[in-house]
Scaffold this active site. Structure first.
Site, PDB file in Angstrom:
ATOM      1  N   ASP A 197     -31.929 -28.796 -21.810  1.00 17.45           N
ATOM      2  CA  ASP A 197     -31.849 -30.162 -21.284  1.00 17.45           C
ATOM      3  C   ASP A 197     -32.496 -31.100 -22.292  1.00 17.45           C
ATOM      4  O   ASP A 197     -33.292 -30.666 -23.130  1.00 17.45           O
ATOM      5  CB  ASP A 197     -32.565 -30.284 -19.936  1.00 17.45           C
ATOM      6  N   SER A 198     -32.178 -32.381 -22.174  1.00 11.67           N
ATOM      7  CA  SER A 198     -32.816 -33.375 -23.036  1.00 11.67           C
ATOM      8  C   SER A 198     -34.324 -33.413 -22.779  1.00 11.67           C
ATOM      9  O   SER A 198     -35.078 -33.860 -23.630  1.00 11.67           O
ATOM     10  CB  SER A 198     -32.203 -34.748 -22.777  1.00 11.67           C
TER      11      SER A 198
ATOM     12  N   CYS B  37     -27.765 -30.452 -18.474  1.00 12.48           N
ATOM     13  CA  CYS B  37     -27.911 -31.896 -18.695  1.00 12.48           C
ATOM     14  C   CYS B  37     -26.509 -32.485 -18.628  1.00 12.48           C
ATOM     15  O   CYS B  37     -25.617 -32.051 -19.362  1.00 12.48           O
ATOM     16  CB  CYS B  37     -28.526 -32.139 -20.071  1.00 12.48           C
TER      17      CYS B  37
ATOM     18  N   GLU C 153     -39.556 -39.767 -14.967  1.00  8.37           N
ATOM     19  CA  GLU C 153     -40.372 -39.319 -16.111  1.00  8.37           C
ATOM     20  C   GLU C 153     -41.809 -39.836 -16.004  1.00  8.37           C
ATOM     21  O   GLU C 153     -42.736 -39.207 -16.477  1.00  8.37           O
ATOM     22  CB  GLU C 153     -39.753 -39.811 -17.425  1.00  8.37           C
TER      23      GLU C 153
ATOM     24  N   CYS D 120     -26.826 -36.514 -12.519  1.00  5.74           N
ATOM     25  CA  CYS D 120     -27.889 -36.467 -13.534  1.00  5.74           C
ATOM     26  C   CYS D 120     -28.962 -35.544 -12.992  1.00  5.74           C
ATOM     27  O   CYS D 120     -29.334 -35.631 -11.814  1.00  5.74           O
ATOM     28  CB  CYS D 120     -28.464 -37.860 -13.773  1.00  5.74           C
TER      29      CYS D 120
ATOM     30  N   HIS E  85     -32.031 -35.393 -13.306  1.00  6.22           N
ATOM     31  CA  HIS E  85     -33.301 -35.986 -12.850  1.00  6.22           C
ATOM     32  C   HIS E  85     -33.240 -36.454 -11.392  1.00  6.22           C
ATOM     33  O   HIS E  85     -34.266 -36.579 -10.733  1.00  6.22           O
ATOM     34  CB  HIS E  85     -33.645 -37.216 -13.691  1.00  6.22           C
TER      35      HIS E  85
HETATM   36  N1  DGL Z   1     -30.840 -34.790 -18.060  1.00  4.96           N
HETATM   37  C1  DGL Z   1     -30.032 -35.960 -18.309  1.00  4.96           C
HETATM   38  C2  DGL Z   1     -28.746 -35.873 -17.476  1.00  4.96           C
HETATM   39  O1  DGL Z   1     -28.588 -35.008 -16.663  1.00  4.96           O
HETATM   40  C3  DGL Z   1     -30.757 -37.218 -18.003  1.00  4.96           C
HETATM   41  C4  DGL Z   1     -31.923 -37.531 -18.903  1.00  4.96           C
HETATM   42  C5  DGL Z   1     -31.579 -38.210 -20.189  1.00  4.96           C
HETATM   43  O2  DGL Z   1     -31.030 -39.328 -20.194  1.00  4.96           O
HETATM   44  O3  DGL Z   1     -31.905 -37.603 -21.204  1.00  4.96           O
HETATM   45  O4  DGL Z   1     -27.875 -36.690 -17.642  1.00  4.96           O
END
Ligand code: DGL
Length: 274
Positions: free
Chosen positions: A11-12, A74, A159, A193, A195
């Site tokens: 993931d990012s 992600c 975050e 997403c 998050h």
């Molecule tokens: N994990 C990213 C997603 O699912 C969101 C976080 C980011 O923008 O890096 O899209």
């Protein structure tokens, strides 16, 4: 035959932990390596090329650690990098290894939930601009109309651990109002997403009671279980020891603290130099 190795989860940053939590609950027998590219997150506002190069670099690191099978947990990376990695890079880089994303499992089943055929997708700007959800849902369910809403303030709220604070109410209501203004008939909303599950309580609060909310964690975990059943050759190269190693491209101390918000328990991560 390749040496069995942990399943890579990329993931990012932290969001993929909401998916990983469900994968591990469903498939505890496997080993996992979680890699968060926290040093370069968020990916959401970045352009196609940047996200593709960052994602490929992290997938290569997971391959170097032995992973034969990697999940891009992600949406932004799945939307903007997955197809190119699968079609352009894997055939020369590692033809026997597999990389899968989180968008397809969700789009495959969304038709089971909607009665009105009006589906809302909440996601990062990058995912919305890619139109990946619109394109994928159209393949499986051509009658469904997809309404997208970018929610750029939601990832920073999570975050910064403000997702349960009063500030979150304003931005949750704002983006839901903007989504619902696109169609009064939306009866199913996808959290596109990784998050966003942390905002689920507040999202529920501002969504009409008749609208269903689809969170990806369990959907991806079920789809992965099914995939491993259908692909015994991939299942055979996933090592089974029940262990997890966490890596972050930023500070390991910060990752350990913040990961607890997503997982409900502390972890010991290691720094990975890019
Ligand atoms: N994990 C990213 C997603 O699912 C969101 C976080 C980011 O923008 O890096 O899209």
């Amino acid at each position: 035959m390749q040496t069995p190795a942990p399943i890579g989860i990329f993931d990012s940053g932290y969001g993929g932990l909401t998916v990983f939590r469900e994968i591990r609950a469903k498939l505890p027998q496997y080993d996992y390596i979680y890699l968060g590219d926290n040093a370069r997150a968020p990916y959401g506002p970045r352009d196609f090329d940047t996200i593709y190069h960052y994602t490929l670099e992290c997938v290569r690191h997971l391959f170097d650690m032995g992973c034969q099978f990697v999940i891009l947990a992600c949406n932004t990376a799945s939307a903007k990098a997955l197809r190119t990695i699968q079609q352009q890079d894997l055939p020369t880089l590692a033809p026997d290894r597999r990389v899968l994303g989180v968008i397809r499992p969700t789009t495959e089943i969304v038709g089971k939930y909607t009665k009105t055929n009006h589906v809302g997708v909440l996601a990062t700007r990058g995912t919305v601009v890619s139109r990946s959800y619109v394109i994928e849902i159209e393949k499986f369910f051509p009658a469904i109309k997809v309404f997208q809403q970018a929610c750029p303030m939601w990832v920073p709220l999570v975050e910064n651990n403000e997702h349960e604070g009063a500030g979150a109410d304003y931005f949750v209501k704002k983006y839901l109002d903007e989504l619902l203004a696109q169609s009064a008939d939306i009866d199913t909303v996808v959290l596109g997403c990784t998050h966003y599950p942390l905002l689920e309580k507040k999202i529920r609060q501002y969504l009409p009671a008749n609208v269903q909310l689809l969170s990806q964690g369990a959907i991806v975990a079920n789809s992965l279980t099914d995939y491993l059943r259908r692909h015994p050759e991939i299942e055979a190269v996933c090592s089974k020891g029940g262990g997890v190693a966490y890596f972050t491209t930023e500070s390991a101390e910060d990752f350990n603290l913040k990961a607890a918000i997503f997982l409900g328990h502390t972890v010991q991560s290691r720094h990975l130099a890019l």
